[in-house]
Design a protein around this motif. Structure first.
Motif, PDB file in Angstrom:
ATOM      1  N   LEU A 195       5.150  14.845  61.021  1.00  0.00           N
ATOM      2  CA  LEU A 195       3.906  14.075  61.086  1.00  0.00           C
ATOM      3  C   LEU A 195       4.159  12.706  61.694  1.00  0.00           C
ATOM      4  O   LEU A 195       5.171  12.062  61.387  1.00  0.00           O
ATOM      5  N   ALA A 196       3.255  12.279  62.547  1.00  0.00           N
ATOM      6  CA  ALA A 196       3.366  10.963  63.182  1.00  0.00           C
ATOM      7  C   ALA A 196       2.087  10.183  62.907  1.00  0.00           C
ATOM      8  O   ALA A 196       1.065  10.418  63.555  1.00  0.00           O
ATOM      9  N   PRO A 197       2.112   9.278  61.934  1.00  0.00           N
ATOM     10  CA  PRO A 197       0.895   8.511  61.621  1.00  0.00           C
ATOM     11  C   PRO A 197       0.767   7.293  62.522  1.00  0.00           C
ATOM     12  O   PRO A 197       1.756   6.763  63.025  1.00  0.00           O
ATOM     13  N   ASN A 198      -0.477   6.865  62.732  1.00  0.00           N
ATOM     14  CA  ASN A 198      -0.685   5.554  63.319  1.00  0.00           C
ATOM     15  C   ASN A 198      -0.572   4.526  62.204  1.00  0.00           C
ATOM     16  O   ASN A 198      -0.637   4.856  61.022  1.00  0.00           O
ATOM     17  N   GLY A 199      -0.359   3.249  62.565  1.00  0.00           N
ATOM     18  CA  GLY A 199      -0.281   2.209  61.550  1.00  0.00           C
ATOM     19  C   GLY A 199      -1.568   2.126  60.756  1.00  0.00           C
ATOM     20  O   GLY A 199      -2.636   2.516  61.240  1.00  0.00           O
ATOM     21  N   ASN A 200      -1.476   1.593  59.546  1.00  0.00           N
ATOM     22  CA  ASN A 200      -2.665   1.547  58.706  1.00  0.00           C
ATOM     23  C   ASN A 200      -2.588   0.375  57.749  1.00  0.00           C
ATOM     24  O   ASN A 200      -1.629  -0.419  57.783  1.00  0.00           O
ATOM     25  N   ILE A 201      -3.616   0.258  56.906  1.00  0.00           N
ATOM     26  CA  ILE A 201      -3.683  -0.857  55.969  1.00  0.00           C
ATOM     27  C   ILE A 201      -2.708  -0.640  54.813  1.00  0.00           C
ATOM     28  O   ILE A 201      -2.273   0.478  54.541  1.00  0.00           O
ATOM     29  N   LEU A 202      -2.373  -1.716  54.111  1.00  0.00           N
ATOM     30  CA  LEU A 202      -1.360  -1.678  53.062  1.00  0.00           C
ATOM     31  C   LEU A 202      -1.650  -0.657  51.953  1.00  0.00           C
ATOM     32  O   LEU A 202      -0.735   0.049  51.523  1.00  0.00           O
ATOM     33  N   PRO A 203      -2.903  -0.538  51.457  1.00  0.00           N
ATOM     34  CA  PRO A 203      -3.143   0.462  50.411  1.00  0.00           C
ATOM     35  C   PRO A 203      -2.828   1.890  50.864  1.00  0.00           C
ATOM     36  O   PRO A 203      -2.451   2.724  50.038  1.00  0.00           O
ATOM     37  N   VAL A 204      -2.984   2.159  52.156  1.00  0.00           N
ATOM     38  CA  VAL A 204      -2.617   3.477  52.681  1.00  0.00           C
ATOM     39  C   VAL A 204      -1.108   3.585  52.830  1.00  0.00           C
ATOM     40  O   VAL A 204      -0.493   4.583  52.429  1.00  0.00           O
ATOM     41  N   LEU A 205      -0.482   2.549  53.387  1.00  0.00           N
ATOM     42  CA  LEU A 205       0.964   2.578  53.569  1.00  0.00           C
ATOM     43  C   LEU A 205       1.700   2.771  52.237  1.00  0.00           C
ATOM     44  O   LEU A 205       2.761   3.401  52.188  1.00  0.00           O
ATOM     45  N   LYS A 206       1.128   2.250  51.172  1.00  0.00           N
ATOM     46  CA  LYS A 206       1.747   2.399  49.847  1.00  0.00           C
ATOM     47  C   LYS A 206       1.847   3.854  49.403  1.00  0.00           C
ATOM     48  O   LYS A 206       2.691   4.206  48.583  1.00  0.00           O
ATOM     49  N   THR A 207       0.992   4.694  49.944  1.00  0.00           N
ATOM     50  CA  THR A 207       0.986   6.107  49.533  1.00  0.00           C
ATOM     51  C   THR A 207       1.965   6.944  50.361  1.00  0.00           C
ATOM     52  O   THR A 207       2.053   8.153  50.163  1.00  0.00           O
ATOM     53  N   TRP A 208       2.689   6.319  51.276  1.00  0.00           N
ATOM     54  CA  TRP A 208       3.591   7.051  52.176  1.00  0.00           C
ATOM     55  C   TRP A 208       5.056   6.921  51.766  1.00  0.00           C
ATOM     56  O   TRP A 208       5.954   7.096  52.584  1.00  0.00           O
ATOM     57  N   LYS A 209       5.327   6.630  50.508  1.00  0.00           N
ATOM     58  CA  LYS A 209       6.703   6.460  50.039  1.00  0.00           C
ATOM     59  C   LYS A 209       7.571   7.675  50.323  1.00  0.00           C
ATOM     60  O   LYS A 209       8.764   7.556  50.580  1.00  0.00           O
ATOM     61  N   ASN A 210       6.978   8.845  50.232  1.00  0.00           N
ATOM     62  CA  ASN A 210       7.743  10.073  50.431  1.00  0.00           C
ATOM     63  C   ASN A 210       8.139  10.304  51.886  1.00  0.00           C
ATOM     64  O   ASN A 210       8.858  11.266  52.183  1.00  0.00           O
TER      65      ASN A 210
END
Length: 395
Positions: free
Chosen positions: A252-267
């Motif tokens: 998966l290749a995500p685009n950058g996003n806001i901090l509340p979303v980035l926090k959910t990408w720990k895995n």
């Protein structure tokens, strides 16, 4: 002759005081944002950043050239018809000198003809669609936000050769984003093959069918197999990941996003991508103030659209200061080619299409996150010179 003096005196007195009265008039700015709806978080960040930017840049006085600065905030709910109506109201009824907005690309595109009709400047922030400074553009439109091509060119600079598929929202932002990504991948000079494009409703929450179509399109193609997600608002990456794309060798290749979303990408520690702004990356006095003051006030660092709102404020203050008034033609003349400082560093409005030329950032999601907001590490800053953005208007 003496009889004329009493008659002329009030006229002369009025003339003497006219410039002072005019200079004392408020300068008015409208900020239009989608404060309710799917992009609510983006809008709130934009407003916070915009007001903090005005505070910083005016030394807390909220004055420009001795004139008070008045901000009128309007919520377009990310609805194009409402955005168009509110901008007309701002220009016509509120008599604003300049406007800023909006969160949704669809709403921003609907607003562009209103700026032309009223011959008033509109600074687009944070809407991204290429059409805004492309075929829908007019001379009163300036954009501090990055555009889809800048996003795509930054992503292409860090993307490997291989097989690609896209999941995007079915409106201007998503479709322009995929179109720009395909062009940027081709221009990067690496052998890539885009095998599928999947568009889902902006408010979609169930991605089962979309994901399966994407997996089926990619699973037998040459590796690496990359599923790129172009999405604004609540992000589907975790839901896609739950369907185990790795079974098919898909990353998966995500685009950058806001901090509340980035926090959910720990895995996804170790995953790389590109982003418009992350609070720890820029090193300059303006960003230092923004990070410190925002953290003090809101117990969290500033986010992507906070920085965008601040950048728009800098463009407003710089333009009004240089123009010396709210006159539209003077503003346009002052803003074409204008450089202005932002939390990301210096930006400039390109003369040809008024797009802000700016750097982007190559990030890696941290595997070891030491605190709640310790999410990304900087791989490198991508300078504007490495992201060629074609002029797409008909000027």
């Amino acid at each position: 002759m003496k009889k004329l003096i009493p008659l002329l005196l009030p006229v002369l007195v009025a003339a003497a005081f006219a410039p002072a009265a005019a200079s004392a008039q408020d300068l008015k700015v409208a900020l239009i944002a989608g404060k309710t709806g799917v992009l609510e978080a983006y809008a709130k960040e934009t407003e916070t950043g915009f007001m903090m930017g005005l505070e910083y840049l005016t030394g807390g006085k909220m004055e420009i050239n001795g004139r008070k600065l008045k901000v009128i905030v309007k919520d377009d709910q990310s609805k194009p018809d409402l955005g168009r109506t509110l901008l007309a109201e701002a220009y016509g009824d509120d008599k604003v000198d300049i406007a800023v907005g909006t969160s949704s690309s669809g709403s921003a595109i609907a607003m562009l003809p209103v700026a032309l009709e009223y011959k008033k400047v509109l600074i687009v922030e944070p809407a991204v669609a290429d059409a805004i400074t492309g075929d829908k553009w007019n001379r009163y439109i300036f954009r501090t936000a990055r555009n889809s091509t800048q996003d795509a060119a930054a992503a292409a600079a860090v993307s490997p050769a291989g097989s690609y598929a896209f999941l995007a929202q079915d409106y201007a932002f998503g479709r322009d984003g995929v179109k720009a990504a395909k062009v940027a991948l081709a221009a990067a000079g690496r052998k890539t093959n885009v095998v599928h494009e999947e568009y889902a409703p902006q408010t979609a929450t169930d991605f089962t069918a979309s994901a399966q179509r994407l997996f089926d399109a990619l699973k037998d193609k040459p590796q690496p197999r990359v599923l790129s997600i172009v999405w604004a608002g609540p992000h589907p990456m975790n839901k896609i990941a739950d369907m185990k794309p790795e079974r098919y060798g898909i990353t998966l290749a995500p685009n950058g996003n806001i901090l509340p979303v980035l926090k959910t990408w720990k895995n996804f520690g170790g995953t790389e991508g590109t982003i418009y702004y992350y609070y720890a990356f820029p090193k300059n006095k303006m960003n230092d103030w923004l990070v410190a003051e925002h953290t003090k006030r809101y117990k969290a660092p500033p986010d992507m659209f906070t920085a965008g709102g601040f950048a728009a404020a800098s463009a407003v203050v710089t333009a009004l200061t240089r123009a010396g008034s709210g006159d539209s033609e003077k503003l346009v003349a002052a803003m074409e080619g204008m450089e202005f400082e932002t939390p990301k560093g210096k930006m400039s409005f390109r003369k040809e299409d008024h797009q802000a030329i700016q750097s982007m950032y190559h990030f890696r999601i941290k595997k070891q996150q030491k605190s709640e907001w310790d999410l990304l590490e900087l791989v490198r800053e991508i300078p504007a010179s490495e992201m060629p953005v074609p002029v797409r208007n008909k000027r």
